[in-house]
Motif scaffolding. Structure first.
Motif, PDB file in Angstrom:
ATOM      1  N   LYS A   1     -31.973 -47.075  83.390  1.00 49.26           N
ATOM      2  CA  LYS A   1     -30.838 -47.072  83.242  1.00 49.26           C
ATOM      3  C   LYS A   1     -29.784 -47.423  84.335  1.00 49.26           C
ATOM      4  N   LYS A   2     -28.901 -48.017  84.880  1.00 47.87           N
ATOM      5  CA  LYS A   2     -28.703 -48.484  86.174  1.00 47.87           C
ATOM      6  C   LYS A   2     -29.390 -47.033  87.343  1.00 47.87           C
ATOM      7  N   LYS A   3     -28.727 -45.893  86.985  1.00 50.21           N
ATOM      8  CA  LYS A   3     -29.356 -45.095  88.282  1.00 50.21           C
ATOM      9  C   LYS A   3     -30.253 -44.019  87.445  1.00 50.21           C
TER      10      LYS A   3
ATOM     11  N   LYS B   1     -31.390 -42.988  72.290  1.00 52.83           N
ATOM     12  CA  LYS B   1     -30.757 -41.943  73.761  1.00 52.83           C
ATOM     13  C   LYS B   1     -29.843 -43.454  73.645  1.00 52.83           C
ATOM     14  N   SER B   2     -30.786 -44.813  74.307  1.00 54.77           N
ATOM     15  CA  SER B   2     -29.547 -45.759  74.361  1.00 54.77           C
ATOM     16  C   SER B   2     -28.655 -46.030  73.457  1.00 54.77           C
ATOM     17  N   PHE B   3     -29.100 -46.292  71.827  1.00 53.82           N
ATOM     18  CA  PHE B   3     -27.257 -45.920  71.428  1.00 53.82           C
ATOM     19  C   PHE B   3     -26.174 -45.053  72.224  1.00 53.82           C
ATOM     20  N   ILE B   4     -26.582 -44.146  72.126  1.00 50.56           N
ATOM     21  CA  ILE B   4     -25.800 -42.761  72.919  1.00 50.56           C
ATOM     22  C   ILE B   4     -25.111 -43.830  74.220  1.00 50.56           C
ATOM     23  N   HIS B   5     -26.046 -44.054  74.953  1.00 47.88           N
ATOM     24  CA  HIS B   5     -25.872 -43.759  76.272  1.00 47.88           C
ATOM     25  C   HIS B   5     -25.062 -45.656  76.189  1.00 47.88           C
ATOM     26  N   ALA B   6     -24.774 -46.316  75.278  1.00 44.35           N
ATOM     27  CA  ALA B   6     -24.633 -46.777  75.519  1.00 44.35           C
ATOM     28  C   ALA B   6     -23.448 -47.278  74.908  1.00 44.35           C
TER      29      ALA B   6
END
Length: 186
Positions: free
Chosen positions: A62-64, A160-165
């Motif tokens: 993530k960025k942060k 998680k990456s799909f949901i975060h995106a």
């Protein structure tokens, strides 16, 4: 290119670099050590543990980064305002109070957002006074499942990456999204 190669490439893409993970872990552990010392000095019976994605090794790039740090207060504090007790312990830090089902605190260190959450040290889920009291059990449950099924961690990271995106990652009421734990269960 076959689907397994694509997924493998994507897992590498969403997994933080070892240097990042090392910094997150070092920062978190140092903060936990300081917090334990303050609790001891204040004679407050509580233990500190790292939870969330960091503890479960399901962290995504993530960025942060944020790290969940739980302060498990002994059950003798059941009728006390443990958020207020924690606030007093963190008074010398630049802690931002966040209102939730139980107030918690955020502190930024080394570009990492530490979220310090007060919970009760319960022995079984039925004793929970608040949903956050169950966090200790969440970590242990997911780690147990990951030991049994090694490849699930990669599937969790992809999900998680799909949901975060899609801006749906986070259980906070203003996000209306999925908690990390709910994604891990899926």
């Amino acid at each position: 290119m076959n689907i397994s190669k694509i997924l493998k490439m994507q897992i590498q893409e969403v997994t933080p670099e070892k240097k990042e993970i090392s910094n997150i872990e070092r920062t978190s552990l140092n903060f936990c050590k300081e917090l334990r010392e303050k609790l001891k000095k204040s004679k407050i019976n509580a233990e500190v543990f790292i939870g969330g994605s960091v503890a479960k090794h399901t962290l995504i790039k993530k960025k942060k980064y944020d790290v969940d740090i739980f302060v498990r207060f002994d059950l003798k504090y059941k009728y006390d305002d443990i958020s207020e007790l924690l606030s007093k312990i963190l008074k010398n830090k630049k802690a931002k109070k966040i209102h939730g089902s139980r107030d918690y605190f955020q502190i930024e260190k080394n570009k990492i957002l530490l979220e310090i959450v007060p919970v009760l040290k319960i022995k079984k889920p039925e004793q929970a006074e608040n949903v956050t009291d169950l966090s200790y059990f969440h970590v242990n449950y997911v780690l147990k499942q990951l030991r049994k099924h090694k490849k699930i961690a990669d599937e969790i990271k992809l999900t998680k990456s799909f949901i975060h995106a899609n801006n749906l990652y986070g259980a906070e009421s203003y996000i209306h999204g999925f908690s990390g734990y709910s994604i891990e269960l899926l």
